[in-house]
Design an enzyme around this catalytic site. Structure first.
Site, PDB file in Angstrom:
ATOM      1  N   ARG A  28       8.523  -7.675  10.119  1.00 51.21           N
ATOM      2  CA  ARG A  28       7.521  -8.721  10.253  1.00 51.21           C
ATOM      3  C   ARG A  28       6.583  -8.778   9.054  1.00 51.21           C
ATOM      4  NH1 ARG A  28       4.085  -9.958  15.661  1.00 51.21           N
ATOM      5  NH2 ARG A  28       3.333  -7.839  15.379  1.00 51.21           N
ATOM      6  N   ASP A  87       3.953   3.798   5.357  1.00 52.49           N
ATOM      7  CA  ASP A  87       3.944   2.519   6.062  1.00 52.49           C
ATOM      8  C   ASP A  87       2.861   1.652   5.435  1.00 52.49           C
ATOM      9  OD1 ASP A  87       4.008   0.410   7.779  1.00 52.49           O
ATOM     10  OD2 ASP A  87       3.269   1.500   9.532  1.00 52.49           O
ATOM     11  N   ASP A 129       1.142  -2.083   5.807  1.00 52.33           N
ATOM     12  CA  ASP A 129       1.117  -3.186   6.741  1.00 52.33           C
ATOM     13  C   ASP A 129       0.156  -4.251   6.233  1.00 52.33           C
ATOM     14  OD1 ASP A 129       1.729  -3.414  10.065  1.00 52.33           O
ATOM     15  OD2 ASP A 129       0.306  -4.783   9.150  1.00 52.33           O
ATOM     16  N   GLU A 162      14.754  14.223  16.498  1.00 54.27           N
ATOM     17  CA  GLU A 162      14.282  13.446  17.649  1.00 54.27           C
ATOM     18  C   GLU A 162      14.527  11.949  17.459  1.00 54.27           C
ATOM     19  OE1 GLU A 162      10.101  13.619  18.629  1.00 54.27           O
ATOM     20  OE2 GLU A 162      10.363  12.114  20.206  1.00 54.27           O
TER      21      GLU A 162
END
Lengths: 485, 412
Positions: free
Chosen positions: B165, B112, B114, B43
């Site tokens: 970022r 992930d 962050d 996907e």
């Protein structure tokens, strides 16, 4: 389920003379249920042995729901098994162990058919069956169990003394004493791929090297249970696929449908309490929160009011709770819009409205999500470092919990003298008991006594149940007051 | 919020046309040169301007993907799992009683990290901001996770990617990792999650086994490396972040000390002298703890872990069907490209030195007609991905050879 290759003509003569003739048909009391039934079955037996088993499994499920300890669950289940699903060890000479084992086998396979239909049913069936297997495993005759274990390949290798020495300090750090002054002890240590013991890896209870887990013999059960679980999960998957092709034999489908419904009944994992009939409006939430919500929801409410925001799981926990409480979709959107006052309309509509509508089943897969039960709040989606959701009794530091309890409930009659008792239950890990006690204390003015719980001595298992009962009590009081007038 | 001119649609289109390494991304996902289901049943999701989100796209090869990306010109795109059938045909697969369900089968194990999750412990920036100083936390997270996944779980095909970022992503492409069920992914996350408990839980590290009255439980060996890495960066971190300089800061610290007597002593002292720097406060705490038993020493270890251990966004890793932004996408707010990061030199990585899309296009202009990414500062990063791919392909070949040998043995 009935593979042609497996299908042999059932021989009633052989079957009836089980004790003497065919002790090899069912050599062990424990069973991984690899082979589907090859014998012919009457419709009566089909239903009877499945229902017997269902009783036992339902009791196991309700034990989970009631948060019973493993020992309690074990004794309850053992008692149930004696009545409905007896299964004796091979040494039992006075019992027809072969028939017992055949009935056990049959019941299991019928229930597979009934419970393979949805993911939720599959998950619960696997959980209950694995618990049943564990109960039997733990009560099995040591020698017979050893033979059973040898009859299967669990893909473990025993760790040799050289390796034990190599990892001595790490094994010691895990509390697995493998050496005495440089000499490895004789306690067995098994080496398996880590994927065979995910629960032990999750809890950091095994030594992990290069993808291999070093499992001490006292944790051997974990490997066996996991293998049982994985086996059953795979089997249910393929049953689910083939059942789609099963031509509707109405005799069977009726029985099966009936059974899967029976499993659901009697377990209060989802709350769908009496609809009060009163619609709740967005501007009433603040007031209701202060009078009727349990601590978890009070905390979320305060966080929302203070920060003008809640993180994802906080929104989910609080949003679904409010939905079940009676907030309609329009009122819910109004409530959240007002609460997130720091956001622009644009941002709110783009990023949050969809999720609110989703939780009402108006978007995506359109599922009507139930509110989270205490068990779900306690066990799933544990709060991260800056989250506000979860169960305060479980996820707050003790100091903060005490402060929070006093700040929240002192206006409803909770005093610092009550704290000791509440904190003691918290320390013992009985979070729902602590919550129930707080309910009793804060409703003492309405005549709720210690031990009453939220009615008939029941303890809190769902935040909505807490709130509904609180509202109900208040209504009854107002009703009384009016009668007196 | 308006995006900067850095990432205007025209700029993005040029970037996708001339610079984006579609071929490498394809081979990385496909793990072979000829297209197979690992790519074709995969996907892709596109985020377009105006926050339109297109899910369940799939492609037969790199060219098709490139064509569609250039046609839609998304602000970014994400990669999901390989499904049991083509995502574009999911409705058919679901409806037909063929037993062919539409379920996610394989997917890189992803993580992930962050910077926002560090807001409780970093003092230099908040929320979206990131500077060279915050990067020390990320660098430590990379060192700890990289080592844990390699030495404990035995995975070697690890690709670290700057998220553009304030964070970093990890993609693990080992065969076993690709096939992990959600339940097994949860187990990995559980084993690697140390910081737990919500806002109201002061002590967020509770990893020790059962102890006795005088002796605390041992720290599990799987965290020894994390503890050592944390200790190594501890003083530089304190000097840099001054975590305990403010009153809030040192009160938070004292909440983590179990010995009430020590807490009282230090509280009195620090209330009187507000300006003591963090490393000095830590030394004072250490001096008080000295000789008071193993329990307090263990608390110090736990504090170091609480301030340094990687903070994972667990939800990303737990489900095979979670989408994660593709490497080499451009972050719409910063214009920076999400480039691979070498874990062995992660401390030298400067997020502010990552090429922006504008800068790359200028380099391309200078290089003249017919230039591509090889003539820009994107080259070292694409090369890094290509080297990573070689490792994955080697693995695949080795597995294939082993399979053939086994089959041969069986036939024989």
């Amino acid at each position: 389920m009935y593979n042609n290759s497996d299908r042999r003509k059932f021989d009633p003569v052989k079957f009836d003379s089980s004790k003497s003739a065919n002790s090899f048909e069912w050599p062990f009391r424990l069973n991984f249920y690899d082979k589907s039934p090859w014998y012919e079955v009457s419709l009566e037996d089909f239903e009877r042995y499945a229902l017997d088993r269902l009783r036992v499994l339902a009791e196991i499920e309700s034990s989970f729901a009631r948060n019973r300890s493993w020992e309690e669950l074990k004794s309850v289940t053992t008692r149930q098994c004696k009545d409905h699903l007896p299964l004796n060890s091979s040494s039992a000479s006075t019992v027809d162990t072969q028939t017992e084992r055949r009935n056990d086998h049959l019941g299991h396979f019928v229930l597979r058919l009934a419970f393979c239909r949805s993911e939720d049913l599959r998950r619960r069936f696997v959980k209950a069956e694995t618990a049943l297997f564990r109960v039997r495993y733990e009560s099995d005759d040591t020698k017979e169990r050893e033979l059973f274990l040898q009859s299967r390949d669990f893909k473990w290798t025993e760790v040799n003394s050289e390796e034990k020495l190599q990892y001595a300090s790490e094994l010691k750090g895990l509390g697995i004493q493998q050496t005495e002054e440089g000499v490895p002890t004789t306690e067995r240590l098994y080496k398996v791929r880590w994927t065979q013991v995910p629960d032990l890896v999750n809890k950091r209870r095994v030594l992990l090297k290069d993808g291999w887990a070093y499992v001490p013999s006292k944790e051997q059960l974990s490997i066996v249970l996991r293998a049982f679980e994985a086996n059953l999960e795979n089997a249910l998957d393929s049953t689910a696929r083939s059942i789609m092709r099963m031509d509707g034999d109405t005799r069977l489908t009726e029985i099966l449908n009936h059974m899967s419904r029976g499993f659901v009944a009697g377990v209060a994992s989802e709350y769908s309490g009496p609809a009060t009939g009163d619609e709740i409006r967005a501007d009433m939430v603040d007031d209701l929160a202060k009078r009727h919500f349990p601590l978890c929801m009070r905390n979320l409410h305060e966080c929302l009011m203070r920060d003008r925001h809640l993180k994802h799981f906080g929104r989910l926990q609080y949003g679904l709770f409010l939905k079940v409480l009676g907030l309609s979709i329009d009122e819910a959107i109004a409530f959240w819009r007002k609460s997130f006052s720091n956001l622009t309309d644009d941002k709110f509509n783009k990023e949050y409205k969809y999720n609110i509508r989703h939780s009402f089943g108006l978007e995506g897969k359109r599922a009507n999500y139930p509110a989270k039960s205490c068990q779900q709040i306690l066990l799933t989606d544990k709060p991260g470092p800056s989250d506000c959701h979860g169960c305060p009794y479980r996820h707050f530091a003790p100091d903060n919990l005490q402060t929070s309890l006093l700040a929240t409930y002192s206006s409803q009659g909770l005093t610092s003298t009550d704290l000791a008792e509440v904190m003691r239950t918290v320390k013992e890990g009985h979070y729902h008991v602590a919550c129930t006690r707080v309910f009793e204390i804060t409703h003492a003015a309405a005549g709720v006594k210690k031990g009453d719980g939220i009615g008939e001595g029941e303890s809190v298992t769902h935040p909505n149940q807490y709130a509904a009962k609180s509202i109900e009590i208040e209504k009854a009081q107002q009703g009384d007051a009016m009668v007196i007038e | 919020m308006a995006d900067s001119a850095e990432t205007s649609p025209e700029v993005m289109l040029q970037f996708y046309r001339m610079l984006y390494p579609f071929k490498s991304i394809f081979t990385w996902l496909n793990q072979e040169h000829a297209p197979k289901d690992l790519f074709t049943n995969r996907e892709f999701a596109f985020t377009l301007k105006e926050d339109v989100y297109l899910r369940y796209n799939c492609f037969s090869n790199a060219e098709e993907l490139k064509k569609q990306v250039c046609a839609l010109n998304p602000t970014r795109f994400e990669i999901g799992p390989m499904y049991s059938s083509r995502p574009s045909e999911r409705k058919l697969a679901r409806s037909v009683k063929s037993g062919k369900l539409f379920t996610p089968l394989k997917r890189e194990l992803v993580f992930d990290i962050d910077m926002t999750d560090y807001d409780g412990v970093r003092t230099c920036c908040t929320s979206a901001g990131i500077c060279k100083r915050c990067w020390a936390f990320i660098a430590n997270a990379v060192r700890v996770l990289d080592s844990a996944l390699r030495t404990q779980f035995g995975y070697h095909q690890l690709l670290w990617v700057y998220s553009g970022r304030r964070g970093i992503h990890l993609w693990v492409s080992d065969d076993e990792a690709m096939g992990l069920t959600d339940e097994l992914r949860r187990a990995v996350v559980g084993a690697l999650t140390v910081i737990e408990g919500g806002k109201e839980m002061a002590k967020k590290v509770n990893v020790r086994g059962m102890g006795t009255k005088s002796h605390p439980g041992d720290l599990p060996p799987s965290l020894w490396h994390a503890r050592d890495e944390g200790s190594r960066m501890w003083y530089p971190l304190l000097d840099d972040q001054e975590c305990f300089l403010s009153e809030d800061g040192w009160r938070t610290l004292l909440k983590l000390v179990p010995d009430k007597k020590i807490v009282e002593t230090l509280e009195k002292r620090w209330e009187k002298q507000p300006g003591i720097e963090s490393s000095k406060k830590w030394n004072e705490l250490k001096a008080e703890v000295k000789g008071t038993g193993a329990r307090n020493l263990a608390a110090l270890e736990d504090i170091i872990l609480q301030y340094t251990y990687p903070r994972l966004d667990a939800e990303v890793s737990k489900h095979r069907n979670h989408l994660l932004k593709a490497p080499f996408c451009v972050h719409p707010k910063t214009g920076r490209v999400c480039v691979p990061v070498d874990p062995n030199r992660v401390e030298n990585f400067d997020p502010n030195a990552v090429p922006t899309v504008m800068q790359l296009l200028q380099e391309l202009d200078k290089a003249g007609e017919g230039a591509n990414w090889e003539h820009t500062s994107l080259k070292p990063y694409v090369d890094m991905l290509d080297r990573h791919i070689v490792g994955i392909l080697d693995d695949v070949r080795r597995r294939e050879r082993a399979r053939v040998v086994l089959q041969h043995d069986l036939n024989w």
